[in-house]
Write a protein that holds these residues in place. Structure first.
Motif, PDB file in Angstrom:
ATOM      1  N   ASP A 112      26.108   0.507 -76.378  1.00  0.00           N
ATOM      2  CA  ASP A 112      25.070   0.939 -77.320  1.00  0.00           C
ATOM      3  C   ASP A 112      23.674   0.701 -76.754  1.00  0.00           C
ATOM      4  N   CYS A 136      37.052   2.960 -75.924  1.00  0.00           N
ATOM      5  CA  CYS A 136      35.947   2.284 -75.235  1.00  0.00           C
ATOM      6  C   CYS A 136      34.732   3.201 -75.055  1.00  0.00           C
ATOM      7  N   LYS A 163      34.277  11.285 -84.770  1.00  0.00           N
ATOM      8  CA  LYS A 163      34.917   9.974 -84.618  1.00  0.00           C
ATOM      9  C   LYS A 163      33.895   8.933 -84.190  1.00  0.00           C
ATOM     10  N   GLN A 164      33.950   7.763 -84.825  1.00  0.00           N
ATOM     11  CA  GLN A 164      33.069   6.661 -84.482  1.00  0.00           C
ATOM     12  C   GLN A 164      33.802   5.661 -83.588  1.00  0.00           C
ATOM     13  N   PRO A 165      33.060   4.867 -82.794  1.00  0.00           N
ATOM     14  CA  PRO A 165      33.718   3.910 -81.888  1.00  0.00           C
ATOM     15  C   PRO A 165      34.700   2.979 -82.586  1.00  0.00           C
ATOM     16  N   GLU A 166      34.369   2.565 -83.816  1.00  0.00           N
ATOM     17  CA  GLU A 166      35.280   1.664 -84.525  1.00  0.00           C
ATOM     18  C   GLU A 166      36.553   2.365 -85.001  1.00  0.00           C
ATOM     19  N   ASP A 167      36.535   3.704 -85.025  1.00  0.00           N
ATOM     20  CA  ASP A 167      37.738   4.446 -85.423  1.00  0.00           C
ATOM     21  C   ASP A 167      38.790   4.456 -84.322  1.00  0.00           C
ATOM     22  N   GLU A 179      38.889   2.100 -81.111  1.00  0.00           N
ATOM     23  CA  GLU A 179      38.303   1.109 -80.213  1.00  0.00           C
ATOM     24  C   GLU A 179      38.895   1.176 -78.811  1.00  0.00           C
TER      25      GLU A 179
END
Length: 519
Positions: free
Chosen positions: A339, A158, A149-153, A155
């Protein structure tokens, strides 16, 4: 495309003869007349085979092949030695250095073409196999990454993450589980070994996490159920370490379960950066595994760092490195952007990590929300704090105060001081808030090895210390007539129980506590 051959010989007559034989049979030929020239040509062109003379002035054939094998781009090119009367020892040395075959002078056309064709066919087959395997591993790598899972998936979780896989099929895994609107689970794991089969276990672990991590099962029970399945799935010698952190934003609680994994780093907005959770059994080995669990308070503005041992593991094992990592994290704590924080942490740990020989994974997660602002200053030996926008939670403030007192206040008095601060701040922020949603608080600390004095002033109407002091004293005479005042006077009783004298102003919004320490 014609297959390209490099012919190396210091005698032009030999390069002309070989070039003629090869060109008439469809090969693309380039000639070099010295060892130095041969190395340069090989580095700047793509060859399917090299015919290399052993005896040449300057850089001989042995030195040429030694250099070619040391260069990744040329190391796999098959080299066939050209030999005259050098003898068996020279041929043996050539084979030791990496030559695949030899041809003799004078040249026999049939022999030259047969040997060249065989080795080019073998080289092309190996290259095709390597490329095919690389494609398969790339597909595995892409499939494995698609499961992460990516942060934009998500949000609302956090988080930020850095993942560098040493091999195409990495051995590290992370996942974020949204249990409900206020509960989030963060998992980081590390499989032993980096076999392709390990990569396939990633999807199984992710499925198990989402099946077993929920609001009705405790974090430890969830990990035990996952372990029971992994014991059956994993082969002998396989295992996994892991760290699972469950954040309950509604209750301001963080529960950490450790499974033989490096400890999580807790980064409070105020207070000490510290490791949380260490030990516990590994996953996938023991049916009755025992996992370590710890629960702490966590508030808006706090964050947690989960990672795998590749971040810090160099020549020493990770357990020896933790103090250094905590110090590094502490130095970076003011960096707000997730980041940027992770990137700076990766750079800062590069020296102790050395050459990367393991997967590296770092996951940083925040408790979202607006934390209280804190200004800290020192004047005439006293420490002054100003907290703005305080709501009902006061633990972060306690952490900040204790961090300043722990090196001066004797160890035997620190627990009592923490309870006293908790009660005094609780009265000021919570009970003294009345109709206010937020409070501004100022705190003054004056201390040495013999005495501590704490002054707490709130910016509102204040807490009626006089009323509760009188009520508490009356309750000693008739505890049955005024039980509510006795209960409400717990903070004042705590001051007395731990030997703190105190005074307050008429408005009731400032209290001063002090205590002397016996030698």
């Amino acid at each position: 495309m014609n297959q390209k051959v490099l012919v190396v010989d210091d005698l032009p007559v030999n390069t002309r003869v070989l070039s003629s034989i090869l060109q008439t049979n469809g090969y693309d030929v380039q000639a070099a007349h010295s060892g130095k020239e041969a190395v340069e040509y090989a580095q700047n062109n793509t060859f399917h085979c090299i015919l290399l003379d052993i005896v040449m002035p300057g850089m001989d054939g042995f030195e040429v092949i030694r250099r070619l094998k040391a260069i990744p781009e040329t190391a796999e090119i098959p080299v066939i030695f050209i030999t005259g009367k050098e003898g068996a020892e020279s041929l043996a040395k050539g084979f030791e250095l990496g030559a695949v075959d030899y041809i003799t002078k004078p040249f026999n056309k049939i022999e030259v073409l047969a040997r060249l064709k065989a080795h080019i066919r073998l080289y092309s087959t190996l290259q095709s196999l390597v490329n095919s395997q690389a494609d398969i591993l790339t597909q595995i790598h892409d499939a494995q990454n698609s499961l992460l899972k990516q942060p934009e998936d998500l949000e609302s979780a956090c988080f930020a993450v850095l993942y560098e896989s040493l091999h195409a099929a990495g051995g590290d895994i992370y996942d974020i589980i949204q249990i409900n609107d206020t509960m989030y689970g963060y998992f980081v794991g590390d499989f032993a070994g980096h076999k392709i089969s390990t990569g396939f276990l990633t999807s199984s672990v992710k499925a198990l996490l989402h099946q077993n991590c929920n609001a009705y099962t405790s974090p430890v029970e969830s990990m035990r159920m996952i372990n029971s399945v992994l014991v059956k799935l994993m082969n002998s010698g396989q295992y996994m370490t892991g760290c699972y952190a469950l954040l309950d934003r509604l209750k301001y609680k963080l529960t950490v379960v450790s499974m033989g994994h490096p400890p999580l780093i807790f980064i409070p907005r105020y207070g000490n950066v510290r490791e949380i959770g260490k030990g516990g059994d590994i996953l996938g080995v023991f049916d009755q595994a025992v996992f370590r669990k710890i629960t702490i308070d966590m508030y808006p503005g706090d964050r947690v760092l989960l990672y795998t041992d590749g971040l810090i593991e160099g020549e020493r094992v990770w357990s020896a490195e933790i103090p250094e990592l905590v110090s590094t994290v502490r130095a970076l704590r003011t960096i707000e952007d997730r980041d940027t924080f992770i990137s700076r942490l990766y750079e800062a740990t590069q020296e102790q990590r050395g050459e990367v020989d393991d997967d590296v994974m770092v996951l940083l997660a925040d408790f979202p929300g607006t934390p209280p602002d804190m200004d800290r200053s020192e004047e005439n030996g006293d420490i002054h704090y100003r907290f703005s926008g305080l709501r009902r939670f006061i633990d972060p403030i306690i952490e900040a105060l204790i961090a300043d007192t722990c090196e001066i206040v004797p160890a035997g008095h620190q627990y009592g001081l923490k309870l006293v601060l908790y009660e005094a701040l609780g009265n000021a922020v919570i009970h003294g808030a009345r109709e206010q949603a937020e409070k501004d608080i100022t705190v003054r600390l004056s201390m040495n090895e013999k005495k501590i004095e704490v002054e707490i002033a709130d910016g509102g109407r204040g807490f009626d210390w006089q009323e509760y002091c009188d009520g508490l004293r009356d309750s000693f005479h008739d505890e049955y007539d005024m039980p509510h005042l006795q209960l409400s006077g717990r903070g004042i009783k705590t001051f007395w129980d731990y030997g703190y004298d105190f005074t307050y102003n008429d408005q009731g919004n400032t209290v001063t506590l002090w205590k002397s320490f016996s030698s």
